[in-house]
Design an enzyme around this catalytic site. Structure first.
Site, short mmCIF file in Angstrom:
data_model
loop_
_atom_site.label_atom_id
_atom_site.label_comp_id
_atom_site.label_asym_id
_atom_site.label_seq_id
_atom_site.Cartn_x
_atom_site.Cartn_y
_atom_site.Cartn_z
N LYS A 81 -2.07 7.80 -0.15
CA LYS A 81 -1.81 7.54 -1.57
C LYS A 81 -3.08 7.14 -2.34
O LYS A 81 -3.10 7.18 -3.55
CB LYS A 81 -0.68 6.53 -1.77
N ARG A 129 3.58 2.08 -11.47
CA ARG A 129 4.76 2.81 -10.99
C ARG A 129 5.89 1.85 -10.61
O ARG A 129 7.06 2.07 -10.95
CB ARG A 129 4.35 3.65 -9.76
N CYS A 244 -3.95 8.00 -9.34
CA CYS A 244 -3.05 7.20 -8.51
C CYS A 244 -2.71 5.87 -9.17
O CYS A 244 -1.92 5.09 -8.66
CB CYS A 244 -3.61 6.99 -7.12
#
Length: 319
Positions: A81, A129, A244
């Site tokens: 990630k 997120r 990211c």
């Protein structure tokens, strides 16, 4: 005479060392060669800024890649990630081993679950997120929470809860598993509540593209299902043009009929960090047999999400 040790480049954090140690053992088994860990300090490790401010994508990866390209290490292990979605010239991800638990987890005071947290609970996370999805969940379930941006290693983050500064923190299950602290989790978050980061729980083993022998040896550690899933997730991320640090969650999982894997489902979410607006969609198709097919699955879902207004929710777009 014993063969020269392979040099594995790793970040210095406890988590990075733990996951690199596990990979080193596996690589030693497939190559028959000893593996030594070479610790490399990255910008993301020394900077005290919030990840979203220092650019997010690649801050933990650049120094490892430079060491690879200079020939100071033979291969490197990344948390997938953290890896930018663009392929790096001269390097290849030779293996993506079988993925750990991709879920996010809560470590809360008094062994509470997310739904038992007190009114106004302060929940720490470094990821936009997670903030977007936790706030959206709280809104739809009549909960009052405050998400607090934090960063630091596992010890630091859990320390905020132990000291009473925060009511809970949200972390990745995979990281806690790898450092042997999964028993401190008070709640495993269903992926229906919080979709993980693209590639969460998976590792990437990267080496020089022209080192054919090493590429072939490392490839033995590759898990084709994990590779197909994370390729689809990262393709979605790339097609949304998000780094990211963007508030994008994605998870591809396999849908099986008894013992037979029939299809792959890809779910994606993007939202404003306050949780007021989420675009959440999924698509299902045959299990991708090729890299191109996995990429296409991600692009297809991204196109649908953009059509539903995802672009306006990204905050800063990655350039």
């Amino acid at each position: 005479m014993t063969e020269k040790a392979l040099r594995l480049g790793t970040r210095r954090s406890k988590l990075a060392m733990a996951q690199s140690g596990q990979v080193a053992d596996a690589v030693s088994q497939v190559t028959g060669r000893p593996v030594e860990l070479v610790e490399i300090t990255t910008y993301g490790d020394v900077s005290r800024e919030h990840l979203a401010q220092i650019g997010g994508t690649g801050v933990f990866v650049a120094a490892l890649r430079e060491a690879l390209l200079r020939g100071e290490v033979d291969f490197a292990v990344h948390s997938l990630k953290d890896l930018p979605t663009a392929q790096h010239e001269g390097l290849v991800v030779a293996a993506i081993p079988e993925r750990e638990d991709p879920r996010d987890v809560v470590v809360a005071r008094d062994a509470r679950k997310l739904t038992d947290l007190p009114r106004g609970a302060r929940i720490g996370t470094g990821a936009p997120r997670r903030m977007a999805q936790l706030n959206a969940y709280a809104r739809t379930h009549g909960m009052e929470i405050e998400t607090v941006p934090i960063r630091g290693n596992v010890d630091t983050r859990i320390g905020y809860v132990r000291s009473g500064e925060l009511d809970a923190v949200v972390l990745a299950a995979a990281g806690l598993n790898r450092v042997g602290r999964i028993d401190e989790v008070t709640d495993f978050l269903s992926v229906d509540t919080v979709l993980p980061a693209p590639g969460q729980g998976a590792l990437a083993i990267e080496c020089a593209a022209d080192n054919a022998d090493l590429v072939a040896a490392l490839a033995e550690l590759d898990d084709p299902f994990t590779r197909a899933a994370v390729t689809a997730e990262r393709s979605l991320l790339a097609a949304l043009e998000a780094g990211c640090s963007a508030p994008v969650g994605a998870l591809a999982d396999l849908l099986a009929d008894g013992q037979t894997v029939k299809e792959m489902r890809l779910r994606g979410v993007v939202g404003t960090t306050d949780g007021s607006t989420l675009v959440q969609l999924s698509t299902t198709g045959p299990v991708p047999e090729t890299h191109e097919a996995a990429m296409a699955l991600g692009r297809e879902l991204a196109t649908e999400m953009l059509a539903q207004g995802a672009a306006g929710l990204m905050g800063e777009r990655a350039h």
